[in-house]
Motif scaffolding. Sequence first.
Motif: not given
Length: 260
Positions: A78-82, A98-104, A106-107
Amino acid sequence: MTHSSYQFTRAITRRPASSATNGLRAEDHGTPDISQMLKDHAHYVATLRETGAKIIELPALEDFPDSVFVEDDALCLKDCAVLMRPGAPSRLGEVAMMAPTIHTQFKQVFQIKGPGHIEGGDILTTSREILVGKSARTDAAGVEELRTIVTPLGYKVREVQTPAEILHFKTDCSILDDNTILSTKRLHVSGCFEGYRVLHTSDGEDAAANAIRFNQFVLMPAGFPNTASMLRENGFEVREINNTECAKIDGGMSCLSLRF
Ligand code: CIR
């Protein structure tokens, strides 16, 4: 930790690459037909979108034959991604893509650094805990690193065992609502779902277990009529998506998206 395990506002998908013909597989069931896979993928994305969710569609990555299976690259909470660390060497490099999309989205983003391995397909997030099945792709060190990351955030990680004959824990189960799990009988007998209501896939329809509940729909692979009827009788709105081509490289409904 209490949050819905099936209501989502967003999902990430990635278009199948032509190189998916070289995707990893345990057994040879023939070469996937990419034009059919693209049609099925478009149907899948349209069905997710029909629920009102925003679907972020990423372009194909020809260098990574299995990159359509985005679920294995990250765990979205809900509040983060790993960001994960796949146990399949050919898939390790997918995570950086995938990382750049995840960073857009999730804070707070964490990363499994190793030496252990863990793939998203082995992780079932329920409303009360995160079940992680050890498998040929996910090892104890990977599970422990995930536990260290998410425990301070209030999540409970429970290590279970993916049956030896299946690729990922979620190959054989999926969440239907906050208390209900769809499971094959072979996985349920392992005892890992104590305290949940469990609905079984019908005999001969084990492959129907890799379904997803996404808002009002249960998306399941087409061709498993008895399980589909059982789910409808239990009040679920079932959408059947052809999955013949992804199935040839051991992929199913859950593998095709990251949902959050
Ligand atoms: C693989 O072996 O990694 C892919 N061919 C299939 C991945 C399926 N992903 C999943 O179950 N989450």
